[in-house]
Design a protein around this motif. Structure first.
Motif, mmCIF file in Angstrom:
data_model
loop_
_atom_site.group_PDB
_atom_site.id
_atom_site.type_symbol
_atom_site.label_atom_id
_atom_site.label_comp_id
_atom_site.label_asym_id
_atom_site.label_seq_id
_atom_site.Cartn_x
_atom_site.Cartn_y
_atom_site.Cartn_z
ATOM 1 N N LEU A 38 0.830 -1.208 0.000
ATOM 2 C CA LEU A 38 0.000 0.000 0.000
ATOM 3 C C LEU A 38 0.860 1.251 0.000
ATOM 4 N N ALA A 39 1.979 1.201 0.691
ATOM 5 C CA ALA A 39 2.880 2.353 0.706
ATOM 6 C C ALA A 39 3.478 2.585 -0.674
ATOM 7 N N ALA A 40 3.707 1.536 -1.443
ATOM 8 C CA ALA A 40 4.285 1.657 -2.777
ATOM 9 C C ALA A 40 3.233 1.989 -3.827
ATOM 10 N N GLN A 41 1.970 1.752 -3.518
ATOM 11 C CA GLN A 41 0.909 1.966 -4.501
ATOM 12 C C GLN A 41 0.807 3.400 -5.003
ATOM 13 N N PRO A 42 0.889 4.421 -4.152
ATOM 14 C CA PRO A 42 0.779 5.777 -4.695
ATOM 15 C C PRO A 42 1.840 6.076 -5.747
ATOM 16 N N ALA A 43 3.058 5.593 -5.550
ATOM 17 C CA ALA A 43 4.112 5.822 -6.541
ATOM 18 C C ALA A 43 3.757 5.147 -7.852
ATOM 19 N N ALA A 44 3.293 3.902 -7.771
ATOM 20 C CA ALA A 44 2.916 3.179 -8.989
ATOM 21 C C ALA A 44 1.721 3.847 -9.653
ATOM 22 N N ALA A 45 0.772 4.297 -8.838
ATOM 23 C CA ALA A 45 -0.398 4.968 -9.393
ATOM 24 C C ALA A 45 0.000 6.271 -10.079
ATOM 25 N N GLY A 46 0.908 7.025 -9.461
ATOM 26 C CA GLY A 46 1.375 8.272 -10.065
ATOM 27 C C GLY A 46 2.076 8.025 -11.384
ATOM 28 N N MET A 47 2.873 6.991 -11.448
ATOM 29 C CA MET A 47 3.584 6.649 -12.677
ATOM 30 C C MET A 47 2.589 6.220 -13.756
ATOM 31 N N GLU A 48 1.619 5.406 -13.355
ATOM 32 C CA GLU A 48 0.619 4.927 -14.314
ATOM 33 C C GLU A 48 -0.202 6.091 -14.881
ATOM 34 N N GLU A 49 -0.606 7.001 -14.006
ATOM 35 C CA GLU A 49 -1.379 8.170 -14.456
ATOM 36 C C GLU A 49 -0.542 9.065 -15.363
ATOM 37 N N ALA A 50 0.731 9.203 -15.059
ATOM 38 C CA ALA A 50 1.622 10.028 -15.880
ATOM 39 C C ALA A 50 1.774 9.440 -17.275
ATOM 40 N N VAL A 51 1.944 8.120 -17.362
ATOM 41 C CA VAL A 51 2.091 7.475 -18.667
ATOM 42 C C VAL A 51 0.805 7.626 -19.479
ATOM 43 N N LYS A 52 -0.338 7.479 -18.813
ATOM 44 C CA LYS A 52 -1.620 7.675 -19.506
ATOM 45 C C LYS A 52 -1.734 9.104 -20.018
ATOM 46 N N ALA A 53 -1.307 10.065 -19.211
ATOM 47 C CA ALA A 53 -1.360 11.468 -19.621
ATOM 48 C C ALA A 53 -0.429 11.729 -20.803
ATOM 49 N N LEU A 54 0.750 11.137 -20.788
ATOM 50 C CA LEU A 54 1.670 11.303 -21.916
ATOM 51 C C LEU A 54 1.087 10.696 -23.185
ATOM 52 N N GLN A 55 0.459 9.534 -23.055
ATOM 53 C CA GLN A 55 -0.170 8.899 -24.212
ATOM 54 C C GLN A 55 -1.314 9.740 -24.755
ATOM 55 N N ALA A 56 -1.981 10.469 -23.864
ATOM 56 C CA ALA A 56 -3.094 11.332 -24.277
ATOM 57 C C ALA A 56 -2.609 12.723 -24.687
ATOM 58 N N ASN A 57 -1.288 12.907 -24.763
ATOM 59 C CA ASN A 57 -0.683 14.192 -25.127
ATOM 60 C C ASN A 57 -1.102 15.305 -24.165
ATOM 61 N N ASP A 58 -1.056 15.002 -22.865
ATOM 62 C CA ASP A 58 -1.394 15.956 -21.811
ATOM 63 C C ASP A 58 -0.177 16.131 -20.896
ATOM 64 N N PRO A 59 0.798 16.963 -21.320
ATOM 65 C CA PRO A 59 2.024 17.102 -20.530
ATOM 66 C C PRO A 59 1.813 17.774 -19.174
#
Length: 182
Positions: A38-59
């Motif tokens: 659970l402590a590591a989840q926010p980091a993974a979630a942040g990375m996952e959201e960032a990659v999705k944003a990059l794929q959506a061209n939302d820097p």
């Protein structure tokens, strides 16, 4: 894990006379593991959201998600921020003076994908003083660790670097300790 095997395991681990205490410690292991996850989840979630944003061209969203991770010196976040958010000329947030230090820190910490773009920044003098020697050095390190296309970048850097500096680079590279993967 019930029954005789579980008892045998706990008795073997704990020794005679400590069976009850060991059971409680073994029962606590899944809880401790869950807490770590659970402590590591926010980091993974942040990375996952960032990659999705990059794929959506939302820097802008990608930057927001990656900033905290980059401040914690996560080399993956530094690489994504440096190359795709600040280093992308088509990005609204393009700033080569922010991009190159992130790539440098990620590379110095052994993050292989950041090394060839960093070498390019040194070769062109973007965000750092122009240095063909540094460009060659980072290409050589990347090539040593089998980074895809690093051999092509190394060949190009070797063509641009004077021969005396190539041999100097090779000798200085062999005298320095190799980067360790982290």
């Amino acid at each position: 894990m019930d029954g005789p095997r579980f008892e045998l395991l706990t008795m073997t681990l704990a020794g005679p006379g400590t069976r009850r205490g060991m059971l409680h410690r073994i029962a606590a292991l899944p809880l401790a593991t869950a807490t770590l996850l659970l402590a590591a989840q926010p980091a993974a979630a942040g990375m996952e959201e960032a990659v999705k944003a990059l794929q959506a061209n939302d820097p802008v969203t990608a930057e927001k998600e990656l900033q905290l991770l980059a401040k914690e010196r996560d080399p993956r976040a530094q690489f994504l921020l440096g190359l795709y958010v600040y280093g992308n000329a088509e990005s609204k947030l393009f700033d080569i003076n922010k991009a190159t230090p992130l790539l440098l820190d990620a590379s110095e910490r052994g993050y292989l994908p950041a090394m060839v773009p960093l070498a390019g920044a040194y070769a062109e003098g973007k965000g750092v003083p122009k240095s063909l020697f540094e460009a060659y050095k980072w290409c050589a390190i990347a090539e040593h660790w089998n980074v895809p296309s690093a051999n092509l970048a190394l060949e190009q850097a070797a063509r641009e670097l004077p021969p005396a500096e190539v041999s100097s680079s090779i000798s200085s590279k062999s005298s320095k300790p190799a980067l360790r993967k982290r």
